[in-house]
Structure formats: structure tokens, C-alpha cells
Design a protein around this motif. Sequence first.
Motif, PDB file in Angstrom:
ATOM      1  N   TYR A  90       4.525   5.576   2.574  1.00  0.00           N
ATOM      2  CA  TYR A  90       3.634   6.664   2.718  1.00  0.00           C
ATOM      3  C   TYR A  90       4.446   7.582   1.763  1.00  0.00           C
ATOM      4  O   TYR A  90       5.546   8.055   1.737  1.00  0.00           O
ATOM      5  CB  TYR A  90       3.522   7.334   3.840  1.00  0.00           C
ATOM      6  N   ASN A 118      -6.673  10.758  -0.394  1.00  0.00           N
ATOM      7  CA  ASN A 118      -6.923   9.220   0.084  1.00  0.00           C
ATOM      8  C   ASN A 118      -8.143   8.693  -0.190  1.00  0.00           C
ATOM      9  O   ASN A 118      -8.302   7.377  -0.137  1.00  0.00           O
ATOM     10  CB  ASN A 118      -6.512   9.137   1.632  1.00  0.00           C
ATOM     11  N   PRO A 134      -0.540   4.670   1.103  1.00  0.00           N
ATOM     12  CA  PRO A 134      -1.366   5.898   1.322  1.00  0.00           C
ATOM     13  C   PRO A 134      -0.369   7.524   1.568  1.00  0.00           C
ATOM     14  O   PRO A 134       0.782   7.320   1.507  1.00  0.00           O
ATOM     15  CB  PRO A 134      -2.092   5.461   2.819  1.00  0.00           C
ATOM     16  N   LYS A 163       0.717  -1.376  -0.025  1.00  0.00           N
ATOM     17  CA  LYS A 163      -0.009   0.048   0.013  1.00  0.00           C
ATOM     18  C   LYS A 163       0.885   1.226  -0.029  1.00  0.00           C
ATOM     19  O   LYS A 163       1.896   1.255   0.489  1.00  0.00           O
ATOM     20  CB  LYS A 163      -0.939   0.171   1.252  1.00  0.00           C
ATOM     21  N   ARG A 196      -3.973   0.454  -4.087  1.00  0.00           N
ATOM     22  CA  ARG A 196      -4.056   1.520  -3.042  1.00  0.00           C
ATOM     23  C   ARG A 196      -4.684   1.141  -1.862  1.00  0.00           C
ATOM     24  O   ARG A 196      -4.313   1.675  -0.751  1.00  0.00           O
ATOM     25  CB  ARG A 196      -4.707   2.691  -3.840  1.00  0.00           C
ATOM     26  N   ARG A 197      -5.487   0.176  -1.941  1.00  0.00           N
ATOM     27  CA  ARG A 197      -6.519   0.162  -0.610  1.00  0.00           C
ATOM     28  C   ARG A 197      -6.885  -1.550  -0.296  1.00  0.00           C
ATOM     29  O   ARG A 197      -7.536  -1.747   0.651  1.00  0.00           O
ATOM     30  CB  ARG A 197      -7.771   0.829  -0.909  1.00  0.00           C
TER      31      ARG A 197
END
Length: 343
Positions: free
Chosen positions: A214, A144, A126, A124, A155-156
Amino acid sequence: MSIETVSLCVVALNEERFLPNLLRDLYAQTYAHDKTEIVLIDSGSTDATREIMETFKTTHEGEYQSIQVLDNPGRIQASGWNVAIRNFRSDVLIRIDAHTHIPADFTRLNMENLAGGEYVSGGKRPCLIEHETPWAKTLLETENSLFGSSISTSRRSEAKQYVKSLFHGAYRREVFEKAGLFNESLLRTEDNEMHYRIRQCGYQICYDPKILSYQYARSNLKRMIRQKYANGYWIGLTLGVCPGCISLYHLVPGMFVAAILVTTLLAVLGHPLLMECMWAAYGLFVLTGMAITALSRRATRYTFLMPILFLLLHVSYGVGTIVGLVKMPAFAKKEKQAKAEKQ
């Protein structure tokens, strides 16, 4: 073949604000430093980026397998990653963008996947914000959100699976030996195109939700809009070079802008029903996105601006895509000529 050594590669241009924190993240990695190489690539920075890299090398060189500080004469991301590919010395290359924060277990988790038989690994990505202001938090929530970024699995999703593309990938050396280098004609979609070629070579791209990295989001609306426009623009151009590396969800904003133009024209001609239905559906769409954010997190007065922010981001991305599509034939022709000259 055992997979033990890893090269953590960073390409940076004028990143004196973010690079020190990222280098602290690299140093904090729990994977053995004596099996880790650090490759820092400067793209012609005019600030203290190169000095920060050299200081890190001088301070920590004896603790790692090696530390390289290299130049990227091409200045763009794709040419920088090609410098990394040509010069890394380990079993695995991990791509890490400069605007990034990585947890201490990031390298270890990727290496465990590759040691277990995968050839490309990642997880991921984010977004974070640099300054915790209410306005910046709202921009972050917009970015987001499912409605603000994309529905992409990488992404999720919470399930480990194979995907078409991902951020901050870890690659076995063999992958680049077969797939080749990044396409330096692509300024924004070079990773999509590379991952397409990797899949064409028969490799699968493993997405593991336990792996986190991130990226710092734009905390300025104008910059965010410019970023979305540029992303859409390169999606449009890339369709002429590598249509297989573009997914349908990349084209949704462009289709939305086209729908705005078509339904508005029909309304002017006396047929408003399609326009009314489209805006009603879109209104429900973005209000749902705002409601999800408001219910899941503490809402501020800026939260209620999210429908407008969604619209601005979708339209800027969509306009960029349409402009890219208009320019795509000339770009594709130029690319074809360049390939013919190399052969």
C-alpha cells in the motif's frame, strides 16, 4: 539455482514521518530474518531519516543476514535504486518505496513466486491515507477509482498474469546483471523504462494479486494535482527516449486536454456539436465513477465533489503530458548525446 536470500531495499529522502512505520513492517515480515538483508538508502535527508535508519541497524543488526545504511549522492529515486543494485548481497532485491505499508506476508509471497521459477514478481498497490478525515477519504476514493488512477492490470486485476510493469517489484539478481541499472535521467518513469528493458532481455513480469503493498496517497488536493502534473510531464518526456515503455492509457489524459482545446475552438467557430458530445460523454463517465463509489461505500457530502476532482486530476495530468511532449525533442537530443559520450 535455489532462491533463498532476499534484500529488502528502501530509498528515502526526508521520510521521518513514514519511515518508522515502514521499518516496523519490515521487522514484522514472516520470511526468515536470517535469510533477509535490509538495505536502507538515505538521499541526503535534512530531518531524522538517517538517524532512524542507523537506530534500526543498531537495534536489529544481529537478527538479519546484514543491515546496510548507505548514501545516495544523486538524491533522486533512480540513483538511489542504483546504489541498492550495486550493493545488495542476496539472491533477490525487493524494491520498497518509503511511503509504503507492506503486510507481513509480502516478502514470503514474492519469494515463493521466484522460487517457483519467476524472475520478477509483484502485486497490487492500492492507496492508503494517513489521516481518516472525510475530505482525505474522498481524495483516496478518487485516487483508487478506475476513473482516478488508471485501468492498468497491475493496479486492480484479480488474475495472476504477466504484465508490462508493476510497483514494488522483487527481482532475481540475474535480471539486473542483464538489464543493467536504472536510467538516472528519468525522474518519474524510471521503473517503466527499467521494466521495458527487462522484458526486452526476455524476462516476464509476474503479477500476483495475492501480493499486496500500500502507498500513502496525497491527502492534500494541491499536492495531488502537482503529482499528477509531474507524472504526465515525465510521460511526455519519456516518449522521446523510450516510446515502448509507455502504454496507451498513459496518453489518454493528454488526448483529453487536446480534445478540449480542439472542440472549444470548433465551438467558437460555430461548430459546437463535437464539444457537446465530448462533455456529455465525459460527464457520464465521471458521474458513473462517483456513483460506483457512492454505492460501494458510505457516501459523504464530499463524495459529490468527485466529478470535479476527476476533472482536475485528468486535466493536470494531461497538461503535464502536453508540456512534456513540447520539451521532449530537446530532452531526447540531450539523452542521445549523453549516451554517445558514455560509449
